[in-house]
Design an enzyme around this catalytic site. Sequence first.
Site, PDB file in Angstrom:
ATOM      1  N   ASP A 111      28.056   3.675 -14.214  1.00 34.61           N
ATOM      2  CA  ASP A 111      27.552   2.331 -13.908  1.00 34.61           C
ATOM      3  C   ASP A 111      27.362   1.545 -15.206  1.00 34.61           C
ATOM      4  O   ASP A 111      27.206   2.135 -16.273  1.00 34.61           O
ATOM      5  CB  ASP A 111      26.192   2.419 -13.212  1.00 34.61           C
TER       6      ASP A 111
HETATM    7  N1  URA Z   1      25.292   8.324 -10.671  1.00 34.33           N
HETATM    8  C1  URA Z   1      24.859   7.037 -10.719  1.00 34.33           C
HETATM    9  O1  URA Z   1      24.052   6.607  -9.917  1.00 34.33           O
HETATM   10  N2  URA Z   1      25.368   6.247 -11.693  1.00 34.33           N
HETATM   11  C2  URA Z   1      26.236   6.683 -12.640  1.00 34.33           C
HETATM   12  O2  URA Z   1      26.624   5.917 -13.532  1.00 34.33           O
HETATM   13  C3  URA Z   1      26.657   8.023 -12.570  1.00 34.33           C
HETATM   14  C4  URA Z   1      26.177   8.823 -11.573  1.00 34.33           C
END
Ligand code: URA
Length: 242
Positions: A111
Amino acid sequence: MANARQRLDRFISASSQIPRGDVRKLVAARRITVDGDFACDAGLLVDYFSHITLDSKTLQRNTRRYYLLHKPAGVVSATTDEIHPTVIDLLRTSGVSDCALKDLHIAGRLDRSSTGLLLLTNDGEWSKKMTAPDKNISKVYQVTVEKPINHDYIEAFRDGMFFPYEGITTKPAQLEIIDTYSARVTLMEGKYHQIKRMFGRFRNPVLKLHRIGIGTIELDSTLESGQFRELTQNEVRLTNSC
Ligand code: URA
């Protein structure tokens, strides 16, 4: 992006406008090489990384490239974005040439707010292996949350959680409590916002999410946030054999 294979005569015909029937004659006349050897069959299967020449002129030459990036927060795991800087922008400003960036894609996104280990490559077969759920490649994260973590989390992560939107139950995940507000989580898959959603079941917002490992590859402690390096052959190979 998989490294799709195609027949040599199809490739030559598309790249040089030579009719497919004539490629057989070129092969017979030993005018075409594939990876340094004269082609002996117009039906030979070639892919994106096959080095192909016609009359000693290179028609295709692509090198496999693998990068490990310490992703900072605020940068998007995408090749283009209209609003935010992308990891490709980051590599470009760090001096990676447009030619080397050309066909890169991300093997397992993070993310925008997440940090840590991100892999980029132009090798579609490799990235497919790294991300395919049936390959069971582990992804390890350090997570900091807003409210205290207790032992109920360990069981819930291990038992799996049903995500009604996709209609799936998460695979058993390992959660190790580091201290009151932080844990190390190991997933064998990568569903959309998976860790945030899993902590969300406890109404416990994730404040920091930092990936430190994928399979046998670990985030290099010498890399500052925003820095990158190429993977070693050993890292590529070890992960290939997972
Ligand atoms: N899980 C999440 O919620 N975000 C990420 O970036 C990776 C795994």
